[in-house]
Design a protein around this motif. Structure first.
Motif, PDB file in Angstrom:
ATOM      1  N   GLN A   1      -3.187  15.551   0.879  1.00 13.49           N
ATOM      2  CA  GLN A   1      -3.045  14.116   1.130  1.00 13.49           C
ATOM      3  C   GLN A   1      -4.389  13.400   0.996  1.00 13.49           C
ATOM      4  O   GLN A   1      -4.459  12.297   0.459  1.00 13.49           O
ATOM      5  N   ARG A   2      -5.481  14.035   1.446  1.00 18.66           N
ATOM      6  CA  ARG A   2      -6.815  13.437   1.276  1.00 18.66           C
ATOM      7  C   ARG A   2      -7.148  13.276  -0.208  1.00 18.66           C
ATOM      8  O   ARG A   2      -7.745  12.279  -0.620  1.00 18.66           O
TER       9      ARG A   2
ATOM     10  N   GLY B   1      -0.250   7.207  -6.278  1.00 12.77           N
ATOM     11  CA  GLY B   1      -0.880   8.371  -5.662  1.00 12.77           C
ATOM     12  C   GLY B   1      -0.101   9.651  -5.881  1.00 12.77           C
ATOM     13  O   GLY B   1      -0.359  10.411  -6.809  1.00 12.77           O
TER      14      GLY B   1
ATOM     15  N   PRO C   1       0.812  -1.231   0.000  1.00 13.62           N
ATOM     16  CA  PRO C   1       0.000   0.000   0.000  1.00 13.62           C
ATOM     17  C   PRO C   1       0.841   1.275   0.000  1.00 13.62           C
ATOM     18  O   PRO C   1       0.481   2.262  -0.635  1.00 13.62           O
ATOM     19  N   HIS C   2       2.000   1.253   0.682  1.00 17.60           N
ATOM     20  CA  HIS C   2       2.871   2.437   0.664  1.00 17.60           C
ATOM     21  C   HIS C   2       3.499   2.624  -0.708  1.00 17.60           C
ATOM     22  O   HIS C   2       3.692   3.744  -1.161  1.00 17.60           O
TER      23      HIS C   2
ATOM     24  N   LEU D   1      -6.310   7.226  -5.004  1.00 20.31           N
ATOM     25  CA  LEU D   1      -6.008   5.802  -4.828  1.00 20.31           C
ATOM     26  C   LEU D   1      -7.273   4.979  -4.663  1.00 20.31           C
ATOM     27  O   LEU D   1      -7.371   3.861  -5.170  1.00 20.31           O
ATOM     28  N   SER D   2      -8.271   5.528  -3.982  1.00 21.71           N
ATOM     29  CA  SER D   2      -9.511   4.791  -3.752  1.00 21.71           C
ATOM     30  C   SER D   2     -10.285   4.583  -5.052  1.00 21.71           C
ATOM     31  O   SER D   2     -11.121   3.701  -5.144  1.00 21.71           O
TER      32      SER D   2
ATOM     33  N   LEU E   1       0.937   4.177  -2.647  1.00 20.30           N
ATOM     34  CA  LEU E   1       0.747   5.564  -2.217  1.00 20.30           C
ATOM     35  C   LEU E   1       1.685   6.497  -2.968  1.00 20.30           C
ATOM     36  O   LEU E   1       1.293   7.601  -3.368  1.00 20.30           O
TER      37      LEU E   1
ATOM     38  N   ASP F   1      -5.268  10.280  -1.410  1.00 17.92           N
ATOM     39  CA  ASP F   1      -5.929   9.066  -0.922  1.00 17.92           C
ATOM     40  C   ASP F   1      -7.193   8.791  -1.731  1.00 17.92           C
ATOM     41  O   ASP F   1      -7.498   7.629  -2.041  1.00 17.92           O
ATOM     42  N   ASN F   2      -7.910   9.854  -2.088  1.00 21.78           N
ATOM     43  CA  ASN F   2      -9.130   9.697  -2.884  1.00 21.78           C
ATOM     44  C   ASN F   2      -8.792   9.160  -4.274  1.00 21.78           C
ATOM     45  O   ASN F   2      -9.491   8.301  -4.810  1.00 21.78           O
TER      46      ASN F   2
ATOM     47  N   GLU G   1      -2.844  18.472   4.598  1.00 23.93           N
ATOM     48  CA  GLU G   1      -3.816  17.418   4.895  1.00 23.93           C
ATOM     49  C   GLU G   1      -4.851  17.294   3.772  1.00 23.93           C
ATOM     50  O   GLU G   1      -5.224  16.185   3.380  1.00 23.93           O
TER      51      GLU G   1
END
Length: 199
Positions: free
Chosen positions: A188-189, A54, A46-47, A195-196, A50, A192-193, A185
Motif C-alpha cells: 500500500q505504501r 494507484g 482521492p479514493h 500516486l504522489s 487511489l 501511495d508513493n 502495508e
C-alpha cells in the motif's frame, strides 16, 4: 468513451488518472469533441484516484500473464478428479501426471486457434472487479457468465467504494503482489508513493 476530469484554475479540464489521460490520447489534437458534463456524487476523488491511478495500474504492471488458456476452475476440477481416481486405484500419482499432460496438450491446441493477445488494463479491471465479488450473473447461449458491476460515481457511494477498494486490494495481494512485497502495508505504501508521483 468516458473520461473523468477535474476543472483546473485556468478553466481547462484535466484527466483524473493515467487511465483517463490514456483515453484523451486517443483524440487528435484540434479534433472537435462534444462534452456532456455530469456532476458526480460526493464520492471522494482521492479514493477514486487511489483505485484508478494507484492500485489498478500498479497491480497491472506487476501482473505477468501465464497461459490462461486453461481456466483455473477447469484445471482444479480435472486435477481433483485425477487425485480421486489415483487414490481409488492406488496409482500413486500416475493419473494426476496424465491429467496434467492432457491439460497442457489442451492448452497447446487452444493456443493454435487464438492469436497472440496482449495485456489490456480494461480487461484486467473487469477481471479484478469480478474477482473482488462485484458482478452480476447473466445467462447467455454459451452458459452463465459474470458481468462486472459498474463502479462509476453514479452507481457506487463512498462507503461501498471503500469496501470495493479493500476487496480489490486483497485480490491483488493474494494473486499478484504477495511475493513482491513483505507485507500488505508495504504494498500500500508503494501504491501511495506511485500516486504522489502524479499518477
Amino acid at each position: 468513451m468516458e473520461i473523468m476530469a477535474v476543472k483546473a484554475v485556468d478553466n481547462s479540464l484535466r484527466p483524473v488518472t493515467s487511465i483517463d489521460a490514456d483515453g484523451l490520447k486517443k483524440l487528435n489534437v484540434g479534433q472537435p469533441i462534444k462534452i456532456k458534463v455530469t456532476r458526480q456524487n460526493p464520492r471522494s476523488l482521492p479514493h477514486h484516484r487511489l483505485f484508478f491511478g494507484g492500485l489498478l495500474p500498479f497491480a497491472f504492471d506487476y501482473w505477468q500473464p501465464t497461459g490462461g488458456l486453461i481456466r483455473s476452475n477447469e484445471r482444479d476440477a480435472v486435477i481433483w478428479v485425477a487425485k480421486k481416481l489415483d487414490r481409488l486405484v492406488n496409482e500413486q500419482g500416475v493419473i494426476v501426471a496424465a491429467a496434467k499432460e492432457a491439460l497442457d496438450l489442451l492448452a497447446k491446441k487452444r493456443a493454435e486457434k487464438i492469436p497472440d493477445v496482449q495485456k489490456d488494463i480494461n480487461s484486467f479491471r473487469r477481471w479484478l472487479t469480478i474477482e473482488a465479488g462485484y458482478f452480476d450473473i447473466r445467462v447467455t447461449p454459451s452458459g452463465i457468465v459474470k458481468e462486472p458491476k459498474s463502479i462509476s460515481f453514479a452507481n457506487m457511494e463512498q462507503e461501498e467504494f471503500n469496501a470495493f477498494y479493500v476487496s480489490c486490494f486483497n485480490v491483488c495481494w493474494n494473486m499478484i503482489l504477495y511475493d513482491k512485497f513483505s507485507s500488505k502495508e508495504e504494498a500500500q505504501r508503494a501504491i501511495d508513493n506511485l500516486l504522489s508521483l502524479g499518477n
